[in-house]
Design an enzyme around this catalytic site. Structure first.
Site: not given
Ligand code: LLP
Length: 411
Positions: A275, A341-342
């Site tokens: 992110r 439609c939600e």
């Molecule tokens: N490493 C692992 C093992 C992970 O599971 C994840 C994210 C990352 C790195 C990267 O994390 P970040 O730096 O992006 O926080 N869909 C959700 C976020 C799910 C994150 C899953 N794992 C959202 O939209 O907030």
């Protein structure tokens, strides 16, 4: 987002006037900035040393052009499926900079990863350890592994994106980790190289990372006593971004503090940011179709929906929504909703707007977990994606056609 601002009431993104440059593009669509991606990467790299490896977490945004840009900056990748591994190889990744995470790697996926000579498997269970060893034996090779340890640290984030607590499905429990390492050390086709953790996502402060590192360090001491030595510590990803006036530890401070806290250990450090590299580099541009005002609620109905961006209903996520032409007067509160439609189909609630039909709105900070989580729900085409590179807009994914959507079905 600094690179998004009004000049003469017109919204400028990476030096482009969106009101002009988006006029001829079919909405809804995602648009990213190459400059911003590189800026985020350099904020990380400026504090790194030769023993630091950043493996971008592909799940955040897996568009091939974006992966290529990230690879060109020297980063490696964190993948969680054969599909993601396929993508990064296509994007020109160095296999020796690929780590493979995830709780449910299938034998087919393990085989594909071994055949591609990836750098490391982050092992999440004893059964997986055995599966990797067996597959490596069949292929007459050795698999390098880290064990993902669950440090049981709680983080202040949405429960769906917290991963490092006892009750989460991820990693091996802290108390069992030593035991699994000992077993791994006896397997012929396993080469233990590291230790790994990932405690969650959209984390705003440094403390949970440092708490995790402290408990991991105790484990490393215990491992050393057993003559198990590791040369890599993978601290996962998880650093958040500023969605709604959130105060976030900046990338430089985060990297420096983590590297400092590990400076007494002779190991290379791997980071898996997702992110924080791509989140604030992307916008979703959508057109207002209708305006509906009722005695209890006002709605702006736009042509984007939960099919294109599911974060608001799924995680209660807040994304700023602004018009490409600024209006400062006669603002009223509106829910910005889509055509699906939600009742959960909303992009934002109670937003101050002065909308007119056909005008363009921009949903901010959707570069991460935006397009990747989009679906064809309601048989809606997944949107096009564009990137601004050297001041020009380039299409990096075309919008689905209806024939593509139904092409795998057998009537
Ligand atoms: N490493 C692992 C093992 C992970 O599971 C994840 C994210 C990352 C790195 C990267 O994390 P970040 O730096 O992006 O926080 N869909 C959700 C976020 C799910 C994150 C899953 N794992 C959202 O939209 O907030």
């Amino acid at each position: 987002m600094n690179s998004l601002e009004y000049k003469n009431n017109k919204l400028i993104f990476d030096n482009l006037d969106l009101s002009e440059s988006c006029q001829n593009l079919q909405t809804p669509f995602y648009i990213y900035s190459e400059n911003l991606i590189k800026k985020n990467i350099h904020e990380y790299l400026s504090n790194a040393n030769e023993n630091t490896l950043f493996c971008y977490s592909v799940k955040a945004n897996s568009n091939l052009s974006i992966l290529k840009i990230i690879a060109s900056q020297g980063l490696g990748f964190d993948v969680v499926s054969k599909g993601e591994l396929y993508r990064v190889i296509k994007a020109g990744a160095d296999p020796q900079k690929i780590v493979y995470s995830g709780v449910g790697k299938t034998s087919d996926e393990i085989k594909y990863a071994l055949a591609n000579n990836i750098f490391c498997f982050n092992i999440e269970s004893e059964s997986e350890l055995n599966a990797v060893n067996n597959q490596a034996e069949l292929m007459n090779c050795t698999a390098s592994i880290s064990i993902r340890v669950n440090p049981d640290v709680s983080v202040k984030t949405h429960p769906y994106i917290s991963t490092g607590m006892k009750e989460n499905k991820f990693g091996i429990s802290y108390n069992n980790a030593l035991n699994v390492y000992k077993k791994a050390s006896k397997l012929n086709n396993i080469n233990i190289i590291g230790i790994d953790f990932h405690i969650g996502s959209q984390i705003t402060s440094i403390e949970p990372f440092i708490d995790s590192i402290n408990s991991i360090k105790n484990l490393i001491t215990a491992l050393n006593k057993e003559n198990i030595n590791i040369s890599y510590i993978d601290v996962g990803g998880g650093l958040g971004i500023n969605y709604e006036n959130d105060t976030i530890v900046n990338k430089s401070e985060y990297t420096t503090k983590i590297l400092d806290s590990l400076s007494d250990i002779d190991a290379s450090i791997i980071f898996e940011p997702g992110r924080s590299i791509i989140g604030d580099c992307g916008l979703l541009v959508t057109k207002i179709e209708y305006i509906k005002e009722t005695s209890s609620k006002n709605f702006v109905i736009v042509d984007a929906s939960m099919s294109e961006l599911i974060r608001p209903p799924l995680y209660d996520a807040y994304h700023k929504i602004v018009p490409v032409i600024q209006h400062e007067n006669d603002l009223k509160l509106y829910d910005v909703v889509g055509p699906v439609c939600e009742s959960a189909d909303f992009l934002g609630k109670d937003r101050k707007l002065n909308p007119t039909e056909s005008e363009l709105l921009v949903v901010q900070d959707v570069g991460a977990y935006g397009s990747v989580l989009s679906s064809n729900y309601n048989t809606r085409p997944k949107p096009a994606e564009y990137i601004i590179s050297d001041g020009e807009i380039r299409e990096i994914r075309s919008r689905d056609t209806l024939d593509q959507i139904i092409s795998n079905e057998n009537p």
